[in-house]
Design a protein around this motif. Structure first.
Motif, short mmCIF file in Angstrom:
data_model
loop_
_atom_site.label_atom_id
_atom_site.label_comp_id
_atom_site.label_asym_id
_atom_site.label_seq_id
_atom_site.Cartn_x
_atom_site.Cartn_y
_atom_site.Cartn_z
N ASP A 42 -133.88 6.12 -105.98
CA ASP A 42 -133.61 4.93 -104.81
C ASP A 42 -133.43 5.55 -103.86
OD1 ASP A 42 -133.15 3.12 -106.57
OD2 ASP A 42 -130.83 2.90 -107.08
N GLN A 43 -132.62 7.17 -103.32
CA GLN A 43 -132.52 7.87 -102.23
C GLN A 43 -134.04 8.47 -101.62
OE1 GLN A 43 -130.97 11.52 -103.85
NE2 GLN A 43 -128.74 10.85 -103.48
N ALA A 44 -135.30 8.86 -102.94
CA ALA A 44 -136.57 8.72 -102.03
C ALA A 44 -137.31 7.68 -101.57
CB ALA A 44 -137.54 8.79 -103.08
N LYS A 45 -136.66 6.66 -102.23
CA LYS A 45 -137.23 5.74 -101.15
C LYS A 45 -136.79 5.13 -100.29
CE LYS A 45 -138.28 3.14 -105.69
NZ LYS A 45 -137.35 1.38 -106.68
N GLN A 46 -135.51 5.30 -99.87
CA GLN A 46 -135.24 5.19 -98.76
C GLN A 46 -135.27 6.23 -98.04
OE1 GLN A 46 -133.12 2.52 -97.76
NE2 GLN A 46 -132.91 3.64 -95.93
N VAL A 47 -135.52 7.18 -97.88
CA VAL A 47 -136.66 8.99 -97.28
C VAL A 47 -137.44 8.03 -96.59
CG1 VAL A 47 -137.15 10.91 -97.49
CG2 VAL A 47 -134.76 10.72 -97.96
N SER A 48 -138.34 7.14 -97.40
CA SER A 48 -139.73 6.97 -97.52
C SER A 48 -139.03 5.25 -96.26
CB SER A 48 -140.80 6.43 -98.59
OG SER A 48 -141.68 6.22 -98.48
N THR A 49 -137.95 4.54 -96.96
CA THR A 49 -138.56 3.97 -95.82
C THR A 49 -138.16 4.57 -94.37
OG1 THR A 49 -137.80 2.49 -97.45
CG2 THR A 49 -137.90 1.24 -95.24
N ASP A 50 -137.33 5.11 -94.12
CA ASP A 50 -136.56 5.81 -93.16
C ASP A 50 -137.90 6.75 -92.16
OD1 ASP A 50 -134.17 5.08 -93.33
OD2 ASP A 50 -133.23 6.60 -94.32
#
Length: 149
Positions: free
Chosen positions: A81-89
């Motif tokens: 989930d954090q990796a997805k958020q970082v990717s989105t950011d």
């Protein structure tokens, strides 16, 4: 007494001795078999106890392993989930950065166009014999050299 009577009495006396010997032998064999059976039962009981201990240890280890696995799965989901958020950011930041670079290019192009316009207007004023307005601090650091006649 006769020899036959003595033989008969000896024979009669030997029969109980033989029976006693057979009884003794049977008792000894039975006792030996009982001891072997007891030893086998003790060994089976010990093996059963070892199996119970092994089974309990296995269940404890399995519980610990499953708990650790569940914790790792939860942590993996959090990291994903954090990796997805970082990717989105990151995608958002890259998009913003691209938009800002494009805006900076447009503003630089406008500044160059305005500088050319100012230069052309000053040249026209000077060609017409007029003196351009003096530069002030409000117009920026650009100083136009004044024409010496």
């Amino acid at each position: 007494m006769l020899l036959s009577d003595i033989i008969i009495q000896i024979a009669i006396g030997i029969v109980p001795l033989g029976v006693a010997y057979l009884a003794f032998r049977s008792a000894t064999d039975a006792n030996h078999k009982t001891q072997q059976t007891t030893i086998l039962q003790v060994e089976r009981q010990a093996e059963l106890e070892r199996s119970k201990v092994d089974a309990e240890a296995f269940l404890r280890a399995k519980t610990i392993y499953e708990d650790a696995l569940n914790q790792m799965e939860k942590q993996l989901h959090r990291i994903q989930d954090q990796a997805k958020q970082v990717s989105t950011d990151l995608a958002h930041e890259q998009s913003s950065s691209t938009a800002m670079r494009e805006q900076i290019r447009r503003l630089q192009a406008q500044i160059r166009a305005l500088e050319r316009t100012v230069f052309a207007l000053r040249a026209q004023l000077l060609a017409a014999g007029l003196s351009p307005a003096p530069t002030s601090e409000l117009t920026g650091p650009y100083r136009v050299p004044q024409r010496q006649e």
